[in-house]
Scaffold this active site. Structure first.
Site, PDB file in Angstrom:
ATOM      1  N   ASN A 211       0.842  -1.194   0.000  1.00 29.19           N
ATOM      2  CA  ASN A 211       0.000   0.000   0.000  1.00 29.19           C
ATOM      3  C   ASN A 211       0.878   1.245   0.000  1.00 29.19           C
ATOM      4  OD1 ASN A 211      -0.247  -1.245   2.855  1.00 29.19           O
ATOM      5  ND2 ASN A 211      -1.103   0.725   3.318  1.00 29.19           N
ATOM      6  N   ASP A 212       0.684   2.191   0.894  1.00 29.49           N
ATOM      7  CA  ASP A 212       1.290   3.525   0.759  1.00 29.49           C
ATOM      8  C   ASP A 212       2.778   3.542   0.391  1.00 29.49           C
ATOM      9  OD1 ASP A 212      -1.033   3.573   2.237  1.00 29.49           O
ATOM     10  OD2 ASP A 212      -0.206   4.710   3.899  1.00 29.49           O
TER      11      ASP A 212
ATOM     12  N   TYR B 191       4.002   1.169  10.388  1.00 33.85           N
ATOM     13  CA  TYR B 191       3.100   1.868   9.473  1.00 33.85           C
ATOM     14  C   TYR B 191       3.823   2.993   8.731  1.00 33.85           C
ATOM     15  CZ  TYR B 191      -1.307  -0.449  10.795  1.00 33.85           C
ATOM     16  OH  TYR B 191      -2.335  -1.341  10.967  1.00 33.85           O
TER      17      TYR B 191
ATOM     18  N   ASP C 279       1.532   8.438  10.710  1.00 27.74           N
ATOM     19  CA  ASP C 279       2.086   8.839   9.414  1.00 27.74           C
ATOM     20  C   ASP C 279       2.946  10.105   9.495  1.00 27.74           C
ATOM     21  OD1 ASP C 279       0.502   6.714   8.625  1.00 27.74           O
ATOM     22  OD2 ASP C 279      -1.135   7.981   7.889  1.00 27.74           O
TER      23      ASP C 279
HETATM   24  C1  FRU Z   1      -3.081   4.692   4.641  1.00 32.42           C
HETATM   25  C2  FRU Z   1      -2.778   3.956   5.942  1.00 32.42           C
HETATM   26  C3  FRU Z   1      -1.916   4.810   6.848  1.00 32.42           C
HETATM   27  C4  FRU Z   1      -1.220   3.768   7.683  1.00 32.42           C
HETATM   28  C5  FRU Z   1      -0.976   2.671   6.681  1.00 32.42           C
HETATM   29  C6  FRU Z   1      -0.973   1.281   7.251  1.00 32.42           C
HETATM   30  O1  FRU Z   1      -3.389   3.821   3.599  1.00 32.42           O
HETATM   31  O2  FRU Z   1      -3.967   3.580   6.587  1.00 32.42           O
HETATM   32  O3  FRU Z   1      -2.619   5.770   7.607  1.00 32.42           O
HETATM   33  O4  FRU Z   1      -0.035   4.239   8.248  1.00 32.42           O
HETATM   34  O5  FRU Z   1      -1.994   2.792   5.723  1.00 32.42           O
HETATM   35  O6  FRU Z   1      -0.585   0.355   6.268  1.00 32.42           O
END
Ligand code: FRU
Length: 465
Positions: free
Chosen positions: A22-23, A82, A156
């Protein structure tokens, strides 16, 4: 016939070879090398714990897969390392060389609803002098260090230097369900004191994830990902949004933003959690996740060993209207191979699903189709650009997205396996989507009046291990 896996695997969009992404995290250029970290769950489809995967490149097109960089290993990140960011400190290393600091949120879950109770968020740092090996983890902020009116959602960290001081923005959810950015300040980027917060005049979603600041053209832009905005026909059509507030004052002077000024960064089905960084040449480069949390459409049909990819690196600039423009970094042009005209009355058949299609000097309405499955149409009468799937198989649950647009002059469409990015009017707007084509060739249909329409076969290769 190529396998679904081959057809859907991108050449110039970053995706893991296996597992979940993901991110984007920790984007930076350090000692000339570009680093793209990302939220990774290597055990997917068996759910595991998120950590940071790592890609590196000297040129933004040929990438090396460096595997796992940060994985949960201490009580303070027991349930996930995260998202977070990178800070390059010139001369910050003990030997006088540059130092890379990575900041992330250690997620800890226990008994509770995981919003008001049962979750800890710790802000943690690791450092590196070479970009590939990382120090011990240092916990910088713990639950007791946050304002008392927040829920357990505080995460984050985006860290930057300004005027010789360091600042950290955290995304947060207040107990009364309003998204906020909490700001910290530090003299050494290690010891942090809370400096204040940025909120909207009226509640604008219950949580703001992944905050970031873009400083361009003498102006600051606050990027956030609000959750909880109600979908409307021509805005906020995804479950969660990603966009920015152009700030009338500098970010450090800002305590309140006007939610009416929020601008979405992408109008497609698959875009979230963008990060930006300034490279050594001074370019502001943005990379987003081509996915959305909790979406009701899938990005993992049978046949794929990996889930989700990132956008191409996009250079961010400011238009005459003070709003941001996004355009694929010029390095992407270097992947262009065989060029072929696209007939404005018919279209073209391209040999595979890796193409760069450019239409310039468009007059009036337009219809563009990809494989007869994904359609893009513009009508000046209703002032809308419509991206719509005509085939459930290729869509995997995606339907249509509408974008208000006065006039369509130019389009650039990057097709890369299962990733599509559509740039409108040289980056005034972008629409990103995943799709899952079934043919080997790419059928482009076009009905438009335009001065120039052509396409290139695109090279590139998946990251090497
Ligand atoms: C955004 C999120 C962030 C978090 C991460 C966890 O997509 O929810 O806020 O740090 O993904 O994977």
């Amino acid at each position: 016939m190529t396998s679904a896996h081959e057809r859907w695997t991108p050449r110039f969009h970053l995706a893991p070879r296996r597992g979940w992404l993901n991110d984007p995290n920790g984007l930076c250029q350090f000692h000339g090398t570009y680093h793209v970290f990302y939220q990774a769950d290597p055990t997917w489809p068996t759910p595991g714990k998120r950590g940071w995967g790592h890609f590196a490149s000297r040129d933004l097109v040929r990438w090396e897969d460096l595997g796992e960089a940060i994985m949960p290993s201490i009580p303070e990140d027991a349930d996930g390392a995260y998202s977070g960011s990178a800070l390059v400190v010139a001369g910050g290393a003990p030997d006088g060389g540059d130092l890379l600091r990575l900041y992330y949120t250690g997620n800890v879950k226990y008994e509770g609803d995981h919003v008001h109770t049962g979750r800890d968020a710790n802000q943690i740092m690791v450092t590196s002098e070479d970009g590939v090996s990382f120090s011990e983890k240092e916990v910088l902020l713990r639950p007791g260090d946050y304002p008392a009116d927040l829920t357990r959602h505080v995460r984050d960290p985006k860290v930057w230097e300004q005027g010789g001081r360091y600042y950290m923005a955290l995304g947060a959810r207040r107990a009364d369900d309003a998204g906020n950015v909490i700001l910290y300040e530090s003299a050494d980027a290690v010891a942090w004191a809370c400096r204040g917060r940025i909120e909207s005049a009226h509640p604008f979603g219950y949580m703001w994830e992944c905050p970031s600041v873009i400083s361009l053209g003498g102006r600051d832009y606050l990027v956030v990902c609000p959750q909880g905005l109600p979908s409307e026909p021509t805005r906020w059509q995804n479950l969660y949004q990603a966009g920015y507030f152009p700030l009338p004052q500098g970010v450090l002077e800002t305590t309140q933003v006007d939610e009416a000024t929020f601008v979405e960064l992408d109008w497609g089905f698959d875009f979230y959690a963008p990060q930006t960084f300034t490279d050594e040449g001074g370019r502001c480069i943005l990379i987003g996740w081509m996915g959305i949390p909790d979406a009701d459409y899938t990005s993992a049909p049978d046949g794929l060993a990996w889930c989700h990819c990132l956008t191409v690196p996009r250079e961010v600039t400011v238009g005459a209207d003070g709003l941001l423009r996004q355009w694929p970094v010029t390095e992407i042009d270097g992947l262009r191979g065989f060029a072929q005209p696209v007939s404005p009355a018919v279209g073209a058949i391209l040999p595979h699903h890796h193409a760069d299609i450019e239409l310039a000097g468009i007059e009036g309405d337009l219809e563009l189709g990809l494989d007869g499955r994904l359609g893009l149409s513009f009508s000046a009468d209703d002032g809308l650009l419509r991206m719509a799937f005509r085939d459930e198989g290729a869509a995997c649950g995606r339907t249509e997205r509408l974008m208000p647009l006065e006039r369509l002059r130019e389009l650039r469409v990057l097709v890369d396996g299962s990733a599509v990015e559509i740039y409108v009017n040289h980056g005034e707007a972008v629409l990103s989507t995943r799709w899952f084509p079934t043919a080997d060739t790419l059928l482009v249909t076009l009905h438009a009046t335009c001065e120039r329409a052509r396409s290139w076969e695109m090279g590139g290769e998946a990251p090497s291990a």
